[in-house]
Design a protein around this motif. Sequence first.
Motif, PDB file in Angstrom:
ATOM      1  N   ALA A  35     -15.645   2.681  -1.096  1.00  0.00           N
ATOM      2  CA  ALA A  35     -15.489   3.193  -2.427  1.00  0.00           C
ATOM      3  C   ALA A  35     -14.880   2.297  -3.365  1.00  0.00           C
ATOM      4  CB  ALA A  35     -14.831   4.420  -2.356  1.00  0.00           C
ATOM      5  N   ASN A  36     -14.266   1.167  -2.682  1.00  0.00           N
ATOM      6  CA  ASN A  36     -13.360   0.497  -3.589  1.00  0.00           C
ATOM      7  C   ASN A  36     -13.623  -1.328  -3.112  1.00  0.00           C
ATOM      8  OD1 ASN A  36     -11.302  -1.505  -4.471  1.00  0.00           O
ATOM      9  ND2 ASN A  36     -10.015   0.457  -5.020  1.00  0.00           N
ATOM     10  N   ASN A  37     -14.444  -1.816  -4.044  1.00  0.00           N
ATOM     11  CA  ASN A  37     -14.568  -3.380  -3.797  1.00  0.00           C
ATOM     12  C   ASN A  37     -13.383  -4.284  -3.393  1.00  0.00           C
ATOM     13  OD1 ASN A  37     -17.268  -3.235  -3.879  1.00  0.00           O
ATOM     14  ND2 ASN A  37     -17.574  -3.709  -6.030  1.00  0.00           N
ATOM     15  N   GLU A  38     -12.242  -3.893  -3.995  1.00  0.00           N
ATOM     16  CA  GLU A  38     -11.063  -4.567  -3.799  1.00  0.00           C
ATOM     17  C   GLU A  38     -10.520  -4.152  -2.489  1.00  0.00           C
ATOM     18  OE1 GLU A  38      -6.573  -4.795  -5.700  1.00  0.00           O
ATOM     19  OE2 GLU A  38      -8.088  -4.369  -7.100  1.00  0.00           O
ATOM     20  N   VAL A  39     -10.529  -3.096  -1.957  1.00  0.00           N
ATOM     21  CA  VAL A  39     -10.131  -2.826  -0.863  1.00  0.00           C
ATOM     22  C   VAL A  39     -11.018  -3.414   0.218  1.00  0.00           C
ATOM     23  CG1 VAL A  39      -9.514  -0.986   0.769  1.00  0.00           C
ATOM     24  CG2 VAL A  39      -8.734  -0.687  -1.690  1.00  0.00           C
ATOM     25  N   LYS A  40     -12.329  -3.461   0.076  1.00  0.00           N
ATOM     26  CA  LYS A  40     -13.450  -3.828   0.992  1.00  0.00           C
ATOM     27  C   LYS A  40     -13.435  -5.168   1.308  1.00  0.00           C
ATOM     28  CE  LYS A  40     -16.824  -5.190  -0.117  1.00  0.00           C
ATOM     29  NZ  LYS A  40     -18.125  -5.649  -0.774  1.00  0.00           N
ATOM     30  N   ASP A  41     -12.921  -6.088   0.046  1.00  0.00           N
ATOM     31  CA  ASP A  41     -12.808  -7.248   0.064  1.00  0.00           C
ATOM     32  C   ASP A  41     -11.617  -7.705   0.855  1.00  0.00           C
ATOM     33  OD1 ASP A  41     -15.045  -7.908  -1.116  1.00  0.00           O
ATOM     34  OD2 ASP A  41     -14.112  -8.242  -3.082  1.00  0.00           O
ATOM     35  N   LYS A  42     -10.493  -6.932   0.758  1.00  0.00           N
ATOM     36  CA  LYS A  42      -9.171  -7.310   1.335  1.00  0.00           C
ATOM     37  C   LYS A  42      -9.397  -6.846   2.804  1.00  0.00           C
ATOM     38  CE  LYS A  42      -5.366  -8.405   0.191  1.00  0.00           C
ATOM     39  NZ  LYS A  42      -4.992  -9.645   0.027  1.00  0.00           N
ATOM     40  N   PHE A  43     -10.258  -5.945   3.119  1.00  0.00           N
ATOM     41  CA  PHE A  43     -10.484  -5.517   4.618  1.00  0.00           C
ATOM     42  C   PHE A  43     -11.241  -6.537   5.413  1.00  0.00           C
ATOM     43  CE2 PHE A  43     -12.631  -3.413   8.220  1.00  0.00           C
ATOM     44  CZ  PHE A  43     -11.657  -2.274   8.786  1.00  0.00           C
TER      45      PHE A  43
END
Length: 127
Positions: A35-43
């Motif tokens: 749901a969140n590109n920033e979180v996905k990229d960090k993951f």
Amino acid sequence: MEKNSIEIENDVFSCKQTDDVAFVTFKQNPLEILANNEVKDKFISTFSKIDISQRIKGIVITNSSEYVGGNYLKLKRIISNIVETSIHENRRPAIERLKNSTEQLINLFINITKPTVAGLNGDIGET
């Protein structure tokens, strides 16, 4: 935190390296990552660092006691938030982003080279 140690914390997941093991904890439904590109990229970045680290020999994935798993209504809410558009807008771009993000995460897990143990919702699985 030791030099070159991997450690991250946000609302969706945390990662802490202890000796030669990376402990990843989901604080929310793992689909929240989509749901969140920033979180996905960090993951993805975190798992890439874990995978290339010479110091980390294995990964343990768990979920926090606050998150006890997802049910259908949570899943529906997450997907609805991702593709939420007015009835007059084209949903195709949002669905494509969801598809691409899902594919990225699946590929991430498929390509992990470290031994991984997952203990989610009381179930233990080893890869």
